[in-house]
Design a protein around this motif. Structure first.
Motif, PDB file in Angstrom:
ATOM      1  N   VAL A 155      -1.992   7.867   1.742  1.00 42.34           N
ATOM      2  CA  VAL A 155      -3.203   8.333   2.414  1.00 42.34           C
ATOM      3  C   VAL A 155      -4.183   8.840   1.370  1.00 42.34           C
ATOM      4  N   SER A 156      -5.381   8.302   1.416  1.00 42.09           N
ATOM      5  CA  SER A 156      -6.434   8.723   0.493  1.00 42.09           C
ATOM      6  C   SER A 156      -7.729   8.862   1.266  1.00 42.09           C
ATOM      7  N   SER A 157      -8.722   9.442   0.614  1.00 42.51           N
ATOM      8  CA  SER A 157     -10.038   9.475   1.247  1.00 42.51           C
ATOM      9  C   SER A 157     -10.619   8.074   1.214  1.00 42.51           C
ATOM     10  N   ALA A 158     -11.568   7.803   2.083  1.00 44.23           N
ATOM     11  CA  ALA A 158     -12.171   6.465   2.147  1.00 44.23           C
ATOM     12  C   ALA A 158     -12.841   6.115   0.816  1.00 44.23           C
ATOM     13  N   ASP A 159     -13.360   7.133   0.123  1.00 41.22           N
ATOM     14  CA  ASP A 159     -14.038   6.895  -1.155  1.00 41.22           C
ATOM     15  C   ASP A 159     -13.061   6.714  -2.307  1.00 41.22           C
ATOM     16  N   ASP A 160     -11.805   7.083  -2.072  1.00 43.30           N
ATOM     17  CA  ASP A 160     -10.811   7.061  -3.141  1.00 43.30           C
ATOM     18  C   ASP A 160      -9.726   6.030  -2.871  1.00 43.30           C
ATOM     19  N   ALA A 161     -10.024   5.060  -2.014  1.00 43.52           N
ATOM     20  CA  ALA A 161      -9.040   4.054  -1.627  1.00 43.52           C
ATOM     21  C   ALA A 161      -8.807   3.052  -2.748  1.00 43.52           C
ATOM     22  N   PRO A 162      -7.657   2.370  -2.757  1.00 40.82           N
ATOM     23  CA  PRO A 162      -7.412   1.312  -3.745  1.00 40.82           C
ATOM     24  C   PRO A 162      -8.531   0.278  -3.714  1.00 40.82           C
ATOM     25  N   PRO A 163      -8.919  -0.267  -4.866  1.00 41.45           N
ATOM     26  CA  PRO A 163     -10.062  -1.174  -4.935  1.00 41.45           C
ATOM     27  C   PRO A 163      -9.935  -2.441  -4.101  1.00 41.45           C
ATOM     28  N   LYS A 164      -8.708  -2.941  -3.954  1.00 46.53           N
ATOM     29  CA  LYS A 164      -8.505  -4.170  -3.180  1.00 46.53           C
ATOM     30  C   LYS A 164      -7.680  -3.842  -1.938  1.00 46.53           C
ATOM     31  N   PRO A 165      -8.348  -3.685  -0.786  1.00 50.39           N
ATOM     32  CA  PRO A 165      -7.621  -3.356   0.454  1.00 50.39           C
ATOM     33  C   PRO A 165      -6.567  -4.407   0.777  1.00 50.39           C
ATOM     34  N   SER A 166      -5.439  -3.977   1.258  1.00 54.80           N
ATOM     35  CA  SER A 166      -4.371  -4.901   1.656  1.00 54.80           C
ATOM     36  C   SER A 166      -3.619  -4.320   2.830  1.00 54.80           C
ATOM     37  N   LYS A 167      -2.759  -5.141   3.435  1.00 54.80           N
ATOM     38  CA  LYS A 167      -1.997  -4.696   4.595  1.00 54.80           C
ATOM     39  C   LYS A 167      -0.931  -3.675   4.212  1.00 54.80           C
ATOM     40  N   ASN A 168      -0.444  -3.740   2.966  1.00 58.57           N
ATOM     41  CA  ASN A 168       0.531  -2.764   2.501  1.00 58.57           C
ATOM     42  C   ASN A 168       0.410  -2.630   0.983  1.00 58.57           C
ATOM     43  N   ILE A 169       1.149  -1.690   0.433  1.00 54.77           N
ATOM     44  CA  ILE A 169       1.081  -1.445  -1.008  1.00 54.77           C
ATOM     45  C   ILE A 169       2.480  -1.536  -1.603  1.00 54.77           C
TER      46      ILE A 169
END
Length: 312
Positions: free
Chosen positions: A169-183
């Protein structure tokens, strides 16, 4: 022959009606049956309750007996009414403990629906971490609990309710650069390299090397869910939480489930072995099941309702 409640009710009816015939009509019995009940009562008391054969006048003992019999029959009627009401959920008391995610995202709609149907039932709710919930059930402070299964305890029954994914869980501004369904674990290690991990009871239970390594460098531990989410939103760090705690409608937060399917929590119902839930409590649990089905429909794959065997 022992004195019965039916005898006393017969005596009260005859005394109040002043007539054996009228009492028989009121009670739906034959006059001879009513007369026999009065005779048995007088034998048990070893005294006459009525003066005269018509039963129109009470003796002094009869007057005293009428007052006592009225009190007893009225009290019994109240007890019987209370038991019937309890069995029909019209009255009662429910005490439960649950983890914050259940208290915040499942119980509000459940309690609203339940109390609209059964407004006289008293409900006491405690929210705490899973260990405290289970201890409250084990000690008898609450009738049942809803929490995640950490380990089985003797004397405690566990009934699975649902599973949900654990995720970053991160802030919307601090999310991983490439959104994906899982990490994946590899991506998680890269993402956490320059991040502060906010510790909580969930992070402390995960044995992933990537999490354990970051825990050693973390200096912030937060025990309250509201507080840890506020810190995440402020950009103070990232954390790990179950899916249920991160609403999809909250655009200020980003949740990415772990790719490892084993990183899921199982939440269920805890109660003491051999204990029977009251009709009101059973009705509440039924509404919890309904609410879980609704959430499964809305959230999808990261949240799964379980049957009694623990399978989806």
């Amino acid at each position: 022959m022992a004195i019965t409640l039916a005898m006393l009710k017969t005596f009260v009816s005859v005394a109040e009606n002043g007539s054996l015939m009228e009492a028989a009509k009121q009670l739906g019995r034959t006059p001879s049956a009513v007369s026999m009940a009065l005779k048995q009562l007088e034998i048990e008391f070893d005294t006459q309750l009525f003066s005269g054969e018509r039963k129109g006048n009470l003796t002094p003992t009869g007057i005293f007996a009428l007052e006592q019999a009225r009190n007893l029959t009225d009290q019994c009627d109240e007890v019987f009414s209370a038991i019937r009401a309890y069995a029909k959920n019209e009255i009662g008391y429910i005490s439960l403990a649950c983890v914050p995610s259940v208290a915040e995202h499942i119980l509000p709609q459940v309690i609203k629906a339940f109390h609209a149907q059964w407004p006289k039932v008293e409900i006491e709710i405690r929210d705490a971490d899973s260990r405290s919930v289970i201890n409250a059930v084990h000690s008898g402070r609450v009738q049942f609990g809803v929490a995640s299964l950490a380990k089985k305890l003797p004397g405690i029954e566990f009934t699975p309710l649902f599973q949900d994914s654990l995720g970053l869980v991160s802030s919307a501004d601090d999310a991983p650069p490439k959104p994906s369904k899982n990490i994946s674990n590899k991506k998680l290690a890269l993402f956490l390299k320059d991040k502060k991990l906010l510790l909580n009871s969930i992070t402390q239970s995960i044995t992933l090397p990537e999490i354990l390594e970051n825990q050693e460098n973390s200096r912030i531990t937060v025990h309250n869910v509201t507080s840890v989410l506020a810190l995440v939103k402020a950009g103070a760090g990232v954390t790990v939480l179950p899916r249920l705690l991160v609403p999809e409608t909250d655009t200020s937060l980003n949740f990415i489930p772990f790719a490892d399917e084993k990183l899921r929590r199982t939440v269920g119902l805890f109660q003491r072995n051999g204990s029977l839930l009251s009709p009101a409590a059973l009705s509440l649990v039924e509404k919890i099941h309904t609410r879980i089905s609704e959430i499964e429909h809305n959230i999808g794959g990261n949240f799964t309702k379980l049957n009694l065997s623990g399978s989806a």
